[in-house]
Design an enzyme around this catalytic site. Structure first.
Site, PDB file in Angstrom:
ATOM      1  N   TRP A 130       0.860  -1.188   0.000  1.00  0.00           N
ATOM      2  CA  TRP A 130       0.000   0.000   0.000  1.00  0.00           C
ATOM      3  C   TRP A 130       0.902   1.246   0.000  1.00  0.00           C
ATOM      4  CZ3 TRP A 130      -2.044   2.620   4.907  1.00  0.00           C
ATOM      5  CH2 TRP A 130      -2.959   3.625   4.577  1.00  0.00           C
ATOM      6  N   ASP A 211      -1.663  -6.144   8.808  1.00  0.00           N
ATOM      7  CA  ASP A 211      -2.592  -5.080   8.419  1.00  0.00           C
ATOM      8  C   ASP A 211      -3.861  -5.759   7.902  1.00  0.00           C
ATOM      9  OD1 ASP A 211      -3.926  -2.880   7.540  1.00  0.00           O
ATOM     10  OD2 ASP A 211      -2.308  -2.088   6.284  1.00  0.00           O
ATOM     11  N   LYS A 246     -13.778  -0.262   5.184  1.00  0.00           N
ATOM     12  CA  LYS A 246     -14.345  -0.957   4.019  1.00  0.00           C
ATOM     13  C   LYS A 246     -15.470  -1.884   4.436  1.00  0.00           C
ATOM     14  CE  LYS A 246     -10.260   0.476   2.773  1.00  0.00           C
ATOM     15  NZ  LYS A 246      -9.751   1.395   1.828  1.00  0.00           N
TER      16      LYS A 246
HETATM   17  C1  LMR Z   1      -6.522   2.652  -0.646  1.00  0.00           C
HETATM   18  O1  LMR Z   1      -5.498   1.981  -0.669  1.00  0.00           O
HETATM   19  O2  LMR Z   1      -6.988   3.198  -1.653  1.00  0.00           O
HETATM   20  C2  LMR Z   1      -7.270   2.793   0.646  1.00  0.00           C
HETATM   21  O3  LMR Z   1      -6.639   2.070   1.636  1.00  0.00           O
HETATM   22  C3  LMR Z   1      -7.536   4.192   1.015  1.00  0.00           C
HETATM   23  C4  LMR Z   1      -6.320   4.976   1.370  1.00  0.00           C
HETATM   24  O4  LMR Z   1      -6.332   5.613   2.432  1.00  0.00           O
HETATM   25  O5  LMR Z   1      -5.340   4.985   0.613  1.00  0.00           O
END
Ligand code: LMR
Length: 396
Positions: A130, A211, A246
């Site tokens: 992420w 996570d 989510k």
């Molecule tokens: C994403 O990866 O799009 C979500 O987890 C929202 C975010 O805060 O980035």
């Protein structure tokens, strides 16, 4: 003082949402930020959430502060969701939980806690991960390293390379693992692979930070916790960052949880005392509303069953869009086979689109995708599918 400032780049994900909002083209499609959309392209408020809010509005009698760790019964409810009510971690009291502002808040508190109390520990993130993981951990002062995860040639897990890399991580370092619905790839380890990951993590004395932002979006609530439960062996320590953005659709309420599992109940309480200092010196104590909703739904048999059905509906719709996307792309072009998207889990897929192709989609077709090629499948609808696939076929 401020005149010396240099402008910062926009956020890799939320920056695109800002750009999308400003785009005046009516046919625009947003597949960037991980937000669920229903068949009509709306992000709905779940029925169980509306009902819980009604009850909260009627029963609330004060707006006084919560404790630093949040609503009293919240921690137990979160732990029961993570492990099931009979699990040894739940019954032994060797875990403590804090209600946090979103999963990001949980990750940041975990980062602060680790950096302050284990200053030489590095954190290892999957390659890719992420986009905000390295930012959050670095902001907390941690050194971020990476381990191999995704094979873009085969659109699959690089399992052997992953295991080899884990075997090199020094004891006392931290590994950030995505419990399910890996963000950005949608590729998760199988239960057997989780067992092997847990074996290495345990043998080497690495601390897992799991996570868990998509429980229920992959296969089911328990199935999605298979990796976490494999890592939850007797005596093993771990950290879990939960998000309810989510699976409760509570994005703007910022509600999540940080759970620290220690070897004993006494150590868990010591860890809690330290975590409370991290929270107090950051945001003091969490906001109530989102946590109140989650606790109300999880405690009430009827609301909980509605919630489970609503999550299943979201999951089924996303899986339907995965299939429709792969099938429609197959009709539009033979330049690339997208059938792999059907086997992935959760909101995201690593599409293999290059940053240049993503830029063309945005500039020429008003289709917004994260520049690393991550597509939010949950933003696809039957109505936007043809246009989306035509545009992708034309930039390939
Ligand atoms: C994403 O990866 O799009 C979500 O987890 C929202 C975010 O805060 O980035």
């Amino acid at each position: 003082m401020f005149e010396q400032l240099q402008p910062a780049p926009p956020d890799a994900i939320l920056g695109l949402t800002e750009a999308f909002r400003k785009d005046a083209r009516p046919e625009k499609i947003n597949l960037t930020v991980g937000v669920y959309k229903d068949a009509s392209g709306q992000t709905p408020i779940l029925r169980c959430v509306k009902e819980a809010e009604k009850r909260l509005l009627e029963s609330e009698s004060s707006k006084s502060y919560l404790g630093i760790d949040g609503i009293p019964e919240y921690g137990r409810l979160v732990r029961e969701l993570l492990w099931g009510p009979q699990h040894e971690i739940v019954t032994s009291s060797r875990a403590v939980t804090l209600q946090t502002p979103g999963g990001t808040g949980a990750l940041r508190v975990a980062g602060d806690f680790l950096h302050k109390l284990f200053p030489s520990a590095k954190i290892w993130c999957s390659q890719p991960t992420w986009a905000n993981h390295p930012g959050v951990f670095k902001a907390a002062g941690l050194t971020v390293e990476t381990y191999p995860y995704f094979d873009p040639e085969r659109n699959s897990l690089k399992f052997d390379a992953l295991i080899e890399a884990l075997q090199q991580i020094p004891a006392g370092d931290v590994i950030c693992l995505h419990a399910c619905c890996h963000n950005p790839t949608g590729v998760d380890p199988t239960p057997e692979q989780w067992k092997q990951i847990a074996d290495v993590v345990q043998e080497r004395g690495i601390l897992p930070l799991v996570d868990f932002a998509y429980q229920g979006f992959g296969v089911g609530f328990d199935e999605d916790a298979a990796g976490l439960r494999e890592l939850s062996r007797p005596g093993m320590e771990l950290i879990v960052a939960s998000s309810f953005s989510k699976n409760f659709g509570l994005y703007c309420e910022r509600v999540g949880a940080l759970t620290v599992v220690a070897a004993s109940a006494e150590t868990a309480q010591t860890a809690l005392s330290q975590l409370k200092i991290c929270v107090r010196t950051n945001y003091s104590n969490p906001p109530y509303h989102g946590g109140g909703i989650v606790a109300t739904v999880l405690q009430d048999a009827e609301l909980r069953s509605t919630w489970e059905q609503e999550v299943a509906t979201m999951r089924d719709r996303i899986n339907g869009m995965r299939k429709l996307f792969a099938d429609t792309m197959a009709q539009k072009t033979s330049a690339r086979d997208f059938s792999f998207i059907k086997n992935q889990h959760g909101m995201f897929s690593q599409s293999g689109l290059t940053p240049e192709q993503v830029d063309r989609l945005r500039e020429d077709y008003a289709i917004y995708i994260v520049r690393n090629g991550r597509i939010n499948v949950a933003g696809m609808t039957e109505d936007n599918m043809e246009r989306l696939c035509d545009a992708i076929a034309s930039v390939l």
